[in-house]
Design a protein around this motif. Structure first.
Motif, PDB file in Angstrom:
ATOM      1  N   SER A  21       0.846  -1.183   0.000  1.00 49.58           N
ATOM      2  CA  SER A  21       0.000   0.000   0.000  1.00 49.58           C
ATOM      3  C   SER A  21       0.886   1.239   0.000  1.00 49.58           C
ATOM      4  N   CYS A  22       0.369   2.297  -0.558  1.00 45.42           N
ATOM      5  CA  CYS A  22       1.076   3.574  -0.564  1.00 45.42           C
ATOM      6  C   CYS A  22       0.051   4.662  -0.290  1.00 45.42           C
ATOM      7  N   ALA A  23       0.171   5.285   0.870  1.00 47.40           N
ATOM      8  CA  ALA A  23      -0.738   6.346   1.268  1.00 47.40           C
ATOM      9  C   ALA A  23      -0.155   7.699   0.887  1.00 47.40           C
ATOM     10  N   ALA A  24      -0.980   8.538   0.288  1.00 52.65           N
ATOM     11  CA  ALA A  24      -0.517   9.826  -0.210  1.00 52.65           C
ATOM     12  C   ALA A  24      -1.176  10.980   0.526  1.00 52.65           C
ATOM     13  N   SER A  25      -0.443  12.073   0.622  1.00 49.01           N
ATOM     14  CA  SER A  25      -0.985  13.316   1.160  1.00 49.01           C
ATOM     15  C   SER A  25      -0.308  14.471   0.440  1.00 49.01           C
ATOM     16  N   GLY A  26      -0.966  15.609   0.488  1.00 49.53           N
ATOM     17  CA  GLY A  26      -0.403  16.786  -0.185  1.00 49.53           C
ATOM     18  C   GLY A  26      -1.194  17.125  -1.428  1.00 49.53           C
ATOM     19  N   ARG A  27      -0.548  17.148  -2.558  1.00 47.19           N
ATOM     20  CA  ARG A  27      -1.179  17.473  -3.832  1.00 47.19           C
ATOM     21  C   ARG A  27      -2.383  16.548  -4.077  1.00 47.19           C
ATOM     22  N   THR A  28      -3.405  17.059  -4.723  1.00 44.51           N
ATOM     23  CA  THR A  28      -4.620  16.289  -4.973  1.00 44.51           C
ATOM     24  C   THR A  28      -4.297  14.939  -5.592  1.00 44.51           C
ATOM     25  N   PHE A  29      -4.624  13.898  -4.854  1.00 44.28           N
ATOM     26  CA  PHE A  29      -4.212  12.541  -5.237  1.00 44.28           C
ATOM     27  C   PHE A  29      -4.723  12.168  -6.615  1.00 44.28           C
ATOM     28  N   SER A  30      -5.951  12.519  -6.906  1.00 46.34           N
ATOM     29  CA  SER A  30      -6.565  12.089  -8.163  1.00 46.34           C
ATOM     30  C   SER A  30      -5.964  12.766  -9.383  1.00 46.34           C
ATOM     31  N   SER A  31      -5.101  13.744  -9.198  1.00 47.18           N
ATOM     32  CA  SER A  31      -4.441  14.383 -10.333  1.00 47.18           C
ATOM     33  C   SER A  31      -3.111  13.722 -10.667  1.00 47.18           C
ATOM     34  N   ASN A  32      -2.753  12.700  -9.906  1.00 43.45           N
ATOM     35  CA  ASN A  32      -1.462  12.038 -10.068  1.00 43.45           C
ATOM     36  C   ASN A  32      -1.579  10.662 -10.691  1.00 43.45           C
ATOM     37  N   ALA A  33      -0.767  10.417 -11.704  1.00 40.89           N
ATOM     38  CA  ALA A  33      -0.509   9.035 -12.076  1.00 40.89           C
ATOM     39  C   ALA A  33       0.409   8.457 -11.001  1.00 40.89           C
ATOM     40  N   MET A  34       0.193   7.209 -10.666  1.00 32.38           N
ATOM     41  CA  MET A  34       0.952   6.580  -9.590  1.00 32.38           C
ATOM     42  C   MET A  34       1.714   5.366 -10.129  1.00 32.38           C
ATOM     43  N   GLY A  35       2.962   5.286  -9.778  1.00 32.36           N
ATOM     44  CA  GLY A  35       3.796   4.187 -10.243  1.00 32.36           C
ATOM     45  C   GLY A  35       4.424   3.422  -9.102  1.00 32.36           C
ATOM     46  N   TRP A  36       4.763   2.187  -9.374  1.00 28.84           N
ATOM     47  CA  TRP A  36       5.577   1.372  -8.471  1.00 28.84           C
ATOM     48  C   TRP A  36       6.879   1.036  -9.199  1.00 28.84           C
ATOM     49  N   PHE A  37       7.964   1.191  -8.488  1.00 28.09           N
ATOM     50  CA  PHE A  37       9.285   0.847  -8.985  1.00 28.09           C
ATOM     51  C   PHE A  37       9.952  -0.052  -7.941  1.00 28.09           C
ATOM     52  N   ARG A  38      11.023  -0.699  -8.328  1.00 27.40           N
ATOM     53  CA  ARG A  38      11.758  -1.512  -7.361  1.00 27.40           C
ATOM     54  C   ARG A  38      13.240  -1.446  -7.649  1.00 27.40           C
ATOM     55  N   GLN A  39      14.017  -1.688  -6.618  1.00 27.16           N
ATOM     56  CA  GLN A  39      15.470  -1.668  -6.754  1.00 27.16           C
ATOM     57  C   GLN A  39      16.069  -2.790  -5.932  1.00 27.16           C
ATOM     58  N   ALA A  40      16.729  -3.696  -6.621  1.00 24.20           N
ATOM     59  CA  ALA A  40      17.423  -4.794  -5.966  1.00 24.20           C
ATOM     60  C   ALA A  40      18.871  -4.377  -5.689  1.00 24.20           C
ATOM     61  N   PRO A  41      19.520  -5.016  -4.733  1.00 25.96           N
ATOM     62  CA  PRO A  41      20.912  -4.662  -4.418  1.00 25.96           C
ATOM     63  C   PRO A  41      21.815  -4.740  -5.640  1.00 25.96           C
ATOM     64  N   GLY A  42      22.569  -3.687  -5.881  1.00 30.69           N
ATOM     65  CA  GLY A  42      23.500  -3.668  -6.985  1.00 30.69           C
ATOM     66  C   GLY A  42      22.875  -3.424  -8.344  1.00 30.69           C
ATOM     67  N   LYS A  43      21.583  -3.166  -8.352  1.00 32.69           N
ATOM     68  CA  LYS A  43      20.894  -2.944  -9.634  1.00 32.69           C
ATOM     69  C   LYS A  43      20.245  -1.567  -9.661  1.00 32.69           C
ATOM     70  N   GLU A  44      19.934  -1.116 -10.864  1.00 30.62           N
ATOM     71  CA  GLU A  44      19.252   0.161 -11.007  1.00 30.62           C
ATOM     72  C   GLU A  44      17.770   0.008 -10.661  1.00 30.62           C
ATOM     73  N   ARG A  45      17.169   1.139 -10.301  1.00 28.55           N
ATOM     74  CA  ARG A  45      15.733   1.141 -10.042  1.00 28.55           C
ATOM     75  C   ARG A  45      15.003   0.833 -11.344  1.00 28.55           C
ATOM     76  N   GLU A  46      13.998  -0.045 -11.253  1.00 27.99           N
ATOM     77  CA  GLU A  46      13.284  -0.437 -12.461  1.00 27.99           C
ATOM     78  C   GLU A  46      11.775  -0.268 -12.290  1.00 27.99           C
ATOM     79  N   PHE A  47      11.139  -0.014 -13.386  1.00 19.37           N
ATOM     80  CA  PHE A  47       9.687   0.158 -13.440  1.00 19.37           C
ATOM     81  C   PHE A  47       8.994  -1.167 -13.169  1.00 19.37           C
TER      82      PHE A  47
END
Length: 123
Positions: A21-47
Protein backbone atom coordinates in the motif's frame (compact mmCIF):
# COMPACT_ATOMS: atom_id res chain seq x y z
CA UNK A 1 4.79 17.46 -4.39
CA UNK A 2 3.10 14.53 -2.74
CA UNK A 3 4.11 12.81 0.48
CA UNK A 4 4.08 9.04 0.06
CA UNK A 5 4.34 6.29 2.66
CA UNK A 6 4.59 2.64 1.61
CA UNK A 7 3.68 -0.34 3.75
CA UNK A 8 3.05 -4.05 3.42
CA UNK A 9 6.49 -5.37 2.61
CA UNK A 10 7.98 -8.39 4.30
CA UNK A 11 9.41 -11.88 3.93
CA UNK A 12 7.45 -14.45 1.94
CA UNK A 13 8.18 -17.81 0.40
CA UNK A 14 8.31 -18.27 -3.35
CA UNK A 15 4.81 -18.67 -4.72
CA UNK A 16 3.31 -16.53 -1.99
CA UNK A 17 1.57 -13.18 -2.11
CA UNK A 18 1.95 -9.72 -0.64
CA UNK A 19 -0.07 -6.53 -0.95
CA UNK A 20 1.77 -3.24 -0.84
CA UNK A 21 0.00 0.00 0.00
CA UNK A 22 1.08 3.57 -0.56
CA UNK A 23 -0.74 6.35 1.27
CA UNK A 24 -0.52 9.83 -0.21
CA UNK A 25 -0.98 13.32 1.16
CA UNK A 26 -0.40 16.79 -0.19
CA UNK A 27 -1.18 17.47 -3.83
CA UNK A 28 -4.62 16.29 -4.97
CA UNK A 29 -4.21 12.54 -5.24
CA UNK A 30 -6.56 12.09 -8.16
CA UNK A 31 -4.44 14.38 -10.33
CA UNK A 32 -1.46 12.04 -10.07
CA UNK A 33 -0.51 9.03 -12.08
CA UNK A 34 0.95 6.58 -9.59
CA UNK A 35 3.80 4.19 -10.24
CA UNK A 36 5.58 1.37 -8.47
CA UNK A 37 9.29 0.85 -8.98
CA UNK A 38 11.76 -1.51 -7.36
CA UNK A 39 15.47 -1.67 -6.75
CA UNK A 40 17.42 -4.79 -5.97
CA UNK A 41 20.91 -4.66 -4.42
CA UNK A 42 23.50 -3.67 -6.99
CA UNK A 43 20.89 -2.94 -9.63
CA UNK A 44 19.25 0.16 -11.01
CA UNK A 45 15.73 1.14 -10.04
CA UNK A 46 13.28 -0.44 -12.46
CA UNK A 47 9.69 0.16 -13.44
CA UNK A 48 7.09 -2.28 -12.12
CA UNK A 49 3.64 -0.84 -12.81
CA UNK A 50 1.74 2.41 -13.28
CA UNK A 51 -1.89 3.44 -13.04
CA UNK A 52 -3.58 6.47 -14.53
CA UNK A 53 -5.29 9.21 -12.53
CA UNK A 54 -8.73 7.61 -12.84
CA UNK A 55 -7.48 4.04 -12.58
CA UNK A 56 -8.71 3.22 -16.05
CA UNK A 57 -5.29 2.55 -17.53
CA UNK A 58 -2.58 0.30 -16.16
CA UNK A 59 0.77 -0.81 -17.52
CA UNK A 60 3.18 -3.42 -16.26
CA UNK A 61 6.74 -4.50 -16.75
CA UNK A 62 6.92 -7.75 -18.68
CA UNK A 63 8.59 -9.42 -15.71
CA UNK A 64 5.50 -8.96 -13.51
CA UNK A 65 2.67 -9.05 -16.03
CA UNK A 66 0.03 -11.57 -15.06
CA UNK A 67 1.31 -11.79 -11.47
CA UNK A 68 1.06 -8.23 -10.13
CA UNK A 69 -1.97 -5.93 -10.11
CA UNK A 70 -1.88 -2.20 -9.48
CA UNK A 71 -5.01 -0.44 -8.25
CA UNK A 72 -5.98 2.79 -6.55
CA UNK A 73 -8.68 4.17 -4.29
CA UNK A 74 -8.92 7.91 -4.84
CA UNK A 75 -11.31 8.28 -1.90
CA UNK A 76 -8.61 6.87 0.39
CA UNK A 77 -5.65 8.53 -1.35
CA UNK A 78 -4.02 5.13 -1.63
CA UNK A 79 -2.46 3.03 -4.36
CA UNK A 80 -1.93 -0.71 -4.04
CA UNK A 81 0.26 -3.36 -5.58
CA UNK A 82 -1.06 -6.90 -5.25
CA UNK A 83 1.81 -9.31 -5.85
CA UNK A 84 1.03 -12.98 -6.46
CA UNK A 85 3.19 -15.96 -7.44
CA UNK A 86 6.22 -14.21 -6.05
CA UNK A 87 9.66 -15.30 -7.17
CA UNK A 88 13.07 -14.83 -5.52
CA UNK A 89 13.95 -12.41 -8.31
CA UNK A 90 11.16 -10.13 -7.09
CA UNK A 91 13.25 -9.40 -3.99
CA UNK A 92 13.87 -5.66 -3.85
CA UNK A 93 12.97 -2.42 -2.15
CA UNK A 94 9.67 -1.31 -3.63
CA UNK A 95 8.93 2.39 -4.07
CA UNK A 96 5.76 4.19 -5.01
CA UNK A 97 5.99 7.41 -6.94
CA UNK A 98 3.68 10.17 -8.13
CA UNK A 99 3.59 12.48 -11.12
CA UNK A 100 1.03 14.95 -12.34
CA UNK A 101 -0.87 13.95 -15.43
CA UNK A 102 -0.30 10.98 -17.71
CA UNK A 103 1.32 7.64 -16.96
CA UNK A 104 5.03 7.03 -17.44
CA UNK A 105 7.42 4.13 -17.03
CA UNK A 106 10.53 6.24 -16.55
CA UNK A 107 11.62 7.05 -13.02
CA UNK A 108 12.85 10.55 -13.84
CA UNK A 109 9.30 11.52 -14.86
CA UNK A 110 8.14 11.27 -11.25
CA UNK A 111 8.60 14.11 -8.79
CA UNK A 112 7.51 12.46 -5.55
CA UNK A 113 8.82 9.24 -4.00
CA UNK A 114 8.16 7.22 -0.88
CA UNK A 115 10.86 5.84 1.37
CA UNK A 116 10.45 2.29 0.10
CA UNK A 117 9.41 -1.02 1.63
CA UNK A 118 11.50 -4.20 1.54
CA UNK A 119 10.13 -7.30 -0.13
CA UNK A 120 12.12 -10.49 0.31
CA UNK A 121 11.12 -13.72 -1.42
CA UNK A 122 12.82 -16.88 -0.20
CA UNK A 123 13.27 -19.93 -2.40
Amino acid sequence: QVQLVESGGGLVQAGGSLRLSCAASGRTFSSNAMGWFRQAPGKEREFVAVISTSGGLTYYADSVKGRFTISRDNAKNTVYLQMNSLKPEDTAVYYCAAKVGSTAAVARSYDSWGQGTQVTVSS
